[in-house]
Write a protein that holds these residues in place. Structure first.
Motif, short mmCIF file in Angstrom:
data_model
loop_
_atom_site.label_atom_id
_atom_site.label_comp_id
_atom_site.label_asym_id
_atom_site.label_seq_id
_atom_site.Cartn_x
_atom_site.Cartn_y
_atom_site.Cartn_z
N LEU A 93 2.48 5.69 2.19
CA LEU A 93 1.28 6.16 1.48
C LEU A 93 0.01 5.62 2.14
N LEU A 94 0.09 4.37 2.60
CA LEU A 94 -1.08 3.78 3.26
C LEU A 94 -1.34 4.47 4.60
N ARG A 95 -0.27 4.75 5.33
CA ARG A 95 -0.45 5.43 6.63
C ARG A 95 -1.05 6.82 6.42
N GLU A 96 -0.59 7.49 5.35
CA GLU A 96 -1.11 8.83 5.05
C GLU A 96 -2.60 8.75 4.72
N GLY A 121 -0.39 -7.00 10.39
CA GLY A 121 0.76 -7.38 9.54
C GLY A 121 0.31 -8.02 8.25
N THR A 122 -0.94 -7.84 7.87
CA THR A 122 -1.42 -8.41 6.60
C THR A 122 -1.38 -7.33 5.52
N ILE A 123 -1.70 -7.71 4.31
CA ILE A 123 -1.49 -6.79 3.19
C ILE A 123 -2.81 -6.21 2.68
N VAL A 124 -2.81 -4.91 2.56
CA VAL A 124 -3.98 -4.16 2.08
C VAL A 124 -4.26 -4.55 0.62
N PRO A 125 -5.53 -4.67 0.21
CA PRO A 125 -5.82 -5.04 -1.19
C PRO A 125 -5.13 -4.10 -2.18
N ASP A 151 9.08 1.32 -2.46
CA ASP A 151 9.56 0.65 -1.25
C ASP A 151 8.40 -0.12 -0.60
N GLY A 152 8.66 -1.42 -0.37
CA GLY A 152 7.65 -2.24 0.32
C GLY A 152 6.53 -2.70 -0.60
N PHE A 153 6.81 -2.85 -1.84
CA PHE A 153 5.81 -3.27 -2.83
C PHE A 153 6.54 -3.88 -4.02
N PRO A 154 6.04 -4.94 -4.67
CA PRO A 154 4.86 -5.73 -4.36
C PRO A 154 5.18 -6.75 -3.28
N ARG A 155 4.25 -6.89 -2.35
CA ARG A 155 4.51 -7.70 -1.15
C ARG A 155 3.86 -9.07 -1.20
N ASN A 156 2.90 -9.25 -2.09
CA ASN A 156 2.27 -10.58 -2.23
C ASN A 156 1.76 -10.73 -3.66
N ASP A 169 -1.24 -10.81 -4.82
CA ASP A 169 -2.29 -9.84 -5.14
C ASP A 169 -1.65 -8.51 -5.59
N ASN A 170 -0.62 -8.06 -4.85
CA ASN A 170 0.10 -6.83 -5.21
C ASN A 170 0.71 -6.97 -6.60
N LEU A 171 1.36 -8.10 -6.83
CA LEU A 171 2.07 -8.30 -8.10
C LEU A 171 1.09 -8.34 -9.28
N GLY A 223 6.07 5.97 16.82
CA GLY A 223 4.63 6.20 16.77
C GLY A 223 3.90 5.21 15.87
N ARG A 224 4.62 4.21 15.35
CA ARG A 224 3.97 3.25 14.45
C ARG A 224 3.21 2.20 15.26
N SER A 225 1.98 1.95 14.84
CA SER A 225 1.15 1.01 15.62
C SER A 225 1.61 -0.43 15.41
N LYS A 249 3.56 -11.09 13.18
CA LYS A 249 2.61 -11.32 12.08
C LYS A 249 3.20 -10.78 10.78
N ARG A 250 3.88 -9.62 10.87
CA ARG A 250 4.45 -9.04 9.65
C ARG A 250 5.51 -9.99 9.08
N PHE A 251 6.25 -10.61 9.98
CA PHE A 251 7.28 -11.56 9.50
C PHE A 251 6.66 -12.78 8.85
N1 LIG Z 1 2.45 -3.18 -0.32
C1 LIG Z 1 2.10 -2.94 0.95
C2 LIG Z 1 2.95 -2.26 1.82
C3 LIG Z 1 2.55 -2.04 3.11
N2 LIG Z 1 1.35 -2.49 3.55
C4 LIG Z 1 0.92 -2.30 4.97
C5 LIG Z 1 1.12 -3.55 5.76
C6 LIG Z 1 2.46 -3.36 6.35
O1 LIG Z 1 2.71 -4.18 7.46
C7 LIG Z 1 2.42 -1.89 6.68
C8 LIG Z 1 3.71 -1.22 6.91
O2 LIG Z 1 4.51 -1.22 5.73
P1 LIG Z 1 6.08 -0.77 5.82
O3 LIG Z 1 6.06 0.66 6.23
O4 LIG Z 1 6.69 -1.67 6.82
O5 LIG Z 1 6.62 -0.99 4.45
O6 LIG Z 1 1.70 -1.31 5.60
C9 LIG Z 1 0.53 -3.16 2.69
O7 LIG Z 1 -0.55 -3.60 3.07
N3 LIG Z 1 0.90 -3.36 1.38
#
Ligand SMILES: Nc1ccn([C@H]2C[C@H](O)[C@@H](COP(=O)(O)O)O2)c(=O)n1
Ligand SMILES: Nc1ncnc2c1ncn2[C@@H]1O[C@H](COP(=O)(O)OP(=O)(O)OP(=O)(O)O)[C@@H](O)[C@H]1O
Length: 565
Positions: free
Chosen positions: A67-70, A90-94, A117-122, A124-126, A165-167, A176-178
């Motif tokens: 969704l963020l990439r879109e 590799g940081t998390i979007v607000p 999928d991939g949420f909540p990641r920190n 702030d997300n939670l 194609g993912r940056s 950084k993502r790790f």
């Molecule tokens: N809750 C999220 C999920 C994803 N992002 C951003 C930062 C991630 O490195 C990137 C790729 O996510 P993935 O496709 O690996 O799940 O998207 C974020 O900021 N917050």
């Protein structure tokens, strides 16, 4: 009793006021749109498994990353640049951005089952999710794909090479993502684990094998929510009763077992009243109805069986598991109490030496551990491989249980001559690993801290010659390395000839290199495994930023030598 509660769990939990019963109720409701959060390291296979889950269980898949990439690619988006910066770094979007994208996607769908999928990641997300969506959704459980960093990294690099194609499918972004995953997302998984909502899946297997485990998690959830619609939700449950055999001597036996498994107390009573079945009729594995009901968490069935004379001391043939063990494995504290009051031996051993306390410690059921300890469970017992309850709790990051066991050992030692905390904490498994070693390997820095404060020895190495510090460095657990360094461990060569600094350079882990240097690690110490020093390795691999770090440290402090352990 829990005075040493972990920094991380405390900060996440208290900010949400999780002791508030209304919050707990809000994550149990059946009426609201259902959500399964899907977490795991980058490349653990979340997207791959989500596609399979959609096909099999008809959930709607919403990937926060997609969704963020879109949004980033949408012309005129006010957030495009900000999102791209976060993705690359590799940081998390607000959360305001991510949560609103998720909420919009959920609204658009006519379905009421979502895989997020991939949420909540920190945190702030939670927090953001709780604020905006907490009362509007029902979090069913959290699917956690557990996979080593090495494997994940390899998968993502291959995905990149195959043209994703993912940056962020490159080494620099991945590292950084790790870091973000270990530093921020693991705390979220811990948070849900403390609520008993995490289903941990071994994601290192093949995609089909992983999906077999995923299916079990979903089917198990379905069975439980159907059988227990009116019953309270008790947290994460054992899957083991699905493996039980249903071969019985007569149809009535089969029906009795099925009724016990499904929690159908009326059917069970009817069968028992008919006189056609034995209350402890068992299948070829020695499984009795009481074991079935205990493993599945059906307290009413257990009460009925006990009141009609079921024997709580029986064990399954192959594994030696008792009803108490199975109830503890599922976290069913009310059943654990009932069985103990009915004469179940608290320390009954399985064939591998496991006890109810050990399995509850492993699964993270603090209330069950407390009940067992209050009923006299022996915290000193070891499995055949040497693992103790403390070891299993440490290995799985259950800090509250680690604290509970340590305080129990301390008071037992005050009252008699059993092992002191210092002796108990350093008890080794057959492979030489201590609780501290395991917590360091898993990156549970808050458990590492608890154990060190209670007197764990940071220099006890595993039989393969690897120290806790070396392991944490190899695994890239920067916070665990930081905690270990507080106790002045050996910084030089471990017995296998490798050094923590060398391991960090090999993995280009600058944060770890930095703290090791600050603690006095020697960049010139030649390892006997590779016959290279950390600095020579950095030069060979042309890791310029690390060479510069070494040079700066030397010019400020001069180099120091460290003797091998
Ligand atoms: N809750 C999220 C999920 C994803 N992002 C951003 C930062 C991630 O490195 C990137 C790729 O996510 P993935 O496709 O690996 O799940 O998207 C974020 O900021 N917050
Ligand atoms: N069990 C597996 N074994 C081997 N390769 C796998 C497995 N699962 C997924 N892969 C491959 O690994 C790569 C990453 O998988 P996937 O995109 O599903 O991971 P992800 O957790 O969603 O990643 P990200 O968090 O980066 O979006 C893909 O190329 C996929 O084909």
């Amino acid at each position: 009793m829990f005075g040493l509660l972990t920094r991380r769990i405390t900060c996440v939990t208290s900010s949400l006021g999780l002791r508030n019963i209304n919050y707990i109720k809000s994550i149990m409701s059946d009426e609201l749109p259902n959500v399964v959060f899907v977490l795991g390291g980058p490349g653990a296979g979340k997207g791959t498994q989500c596609a399979k889950i959609v096909e099999k269980f008809q959930y709607v898949h919403l990937s926060a990353g997609d969704l963020l990439r879109e949004e980033r690619n949408t012309e005129g988006s006010a957030f495009g640049e900000l999102i791209e910066n976060h993705i690359r770094n590799g940081t998390i979007v607000p959360v305001e951005i991510t949560c609103s994208l998720l909420a919009t996607a959920m609204k658009k769908s006519s379905q009421n089952k979502f895989l997020i999928d991939g949420f909540p990641r920190n945190k702030d997300n939670l927090d953001g999710w709780q604020k905006e969506m907490g009362s509007k959704t029902n979090v069913q459980f959290v699917l956690f794909f557990n996979c080593s960093q090495e494997t994940c990294m390899e998968r993502c690099l291959q995905r990149g090479a195959a043209g994703s194609g993912r940056s962020d499918d490159n080494e620099e972004s991945l590292k950084k993502r790790f870091q973000t995953y270990v530093k921020d997302t693991m705390a979220i998984i811990e948070h849900y684990d403390a609520l008993g909502l995490v289903r941990k899946i071994d994601a290192s297997q093949s995609p089909d094998q992983v999906f077999e485990d995923v299916k079990k998690a979903f089917e198990y959830f379905k069975v439980r929510s159907e059988a227990n619609r009116t019953r309270r939700w008790c947290g994460s449950r054992s899957l083991s009763f699905f493996n039980m055999s249903y071969k019985k001597e007569s149809l009535s036996d089969v029906r009795l077992h099925a009724a016990a498994r499904q929690g159908n107390v009326l059917a069970m009573r009817h069968l028992l009243d008919s006189g056609k079945v034995h209350i402890d009729s068992h299948d070829k594995d020695g499984t009795t109805p009481l074991m079935m009901a205990s493993a599945a968490g059906h307290i009413e069935c257990c009460r009925e069986l006990i009141s009609q004379g079921a024997d709580p001391t029986l064990r399954r043939k192959e594994t030696g598991a008792s009803s108490l063990f199975l109830a503890a494995q599922g976290g069913f504290n009310d059943i654990v109490s009932l069985l103990l009051q009915s004469g179940a031996p608290v320390d009954a051993r399985c064939k591998d030496g496991g006890t109810a306390l050990m399995v509850a410690s492993q699964q993270g059921y603090t209330d069950v551990c407390l009940e067992l300890i209050n009923s006299g469970a022996d915290v000193h017992l070891q499995m055949k491989d040497g693992a103790t309850s403390l070891f299993l709790a440490s290995q799985n990051g259950h800090a509250k249980i680690v604290s509970l066991i340590l305080s129990t050992v301390a008071s037992a030692n005050e009252n008699n001559s059993s092992l002191s905390v210092e002796e108990m904490i350093n008890v080794r498994r057959l492979d030489g690993a201590t609780p501290l070693w395991m917590a360091a390997q898993m990156g549970f820095d808050y458990v590492v801290r608890l154990l060190l404060r209670a007197g764990a020895n940071p220099n006890i190495i595993r039989n393969d010659g690897v120290s806790p510090l070396l392991k944490a460095s190899q695994k890239g657990h920067v916070d665990a390395v930081g905690e270990l360094l507080q106790s002045n461990p050996h910084l030089g060569l471990s017995q296998n000839g490798d050094s923590p600094l060398y391991a960090a350079v090999l993995r280009r882990n600058v944060p770890i290199i930095r703290i090791l240097l600050r603690a006095g690690a020697d960049a010139h110490l030649t390892t006997t495994r590779s016959l290279l020093s950390p600095k020579a390795l950095a030069e060979k691999l042309r890791f310029w930023e690390i060479i510069q770090l070494f040079n700066t440290t030397e010019s400020y402090e001069g180099s120091s030598s460290t003797s091998p352990v």
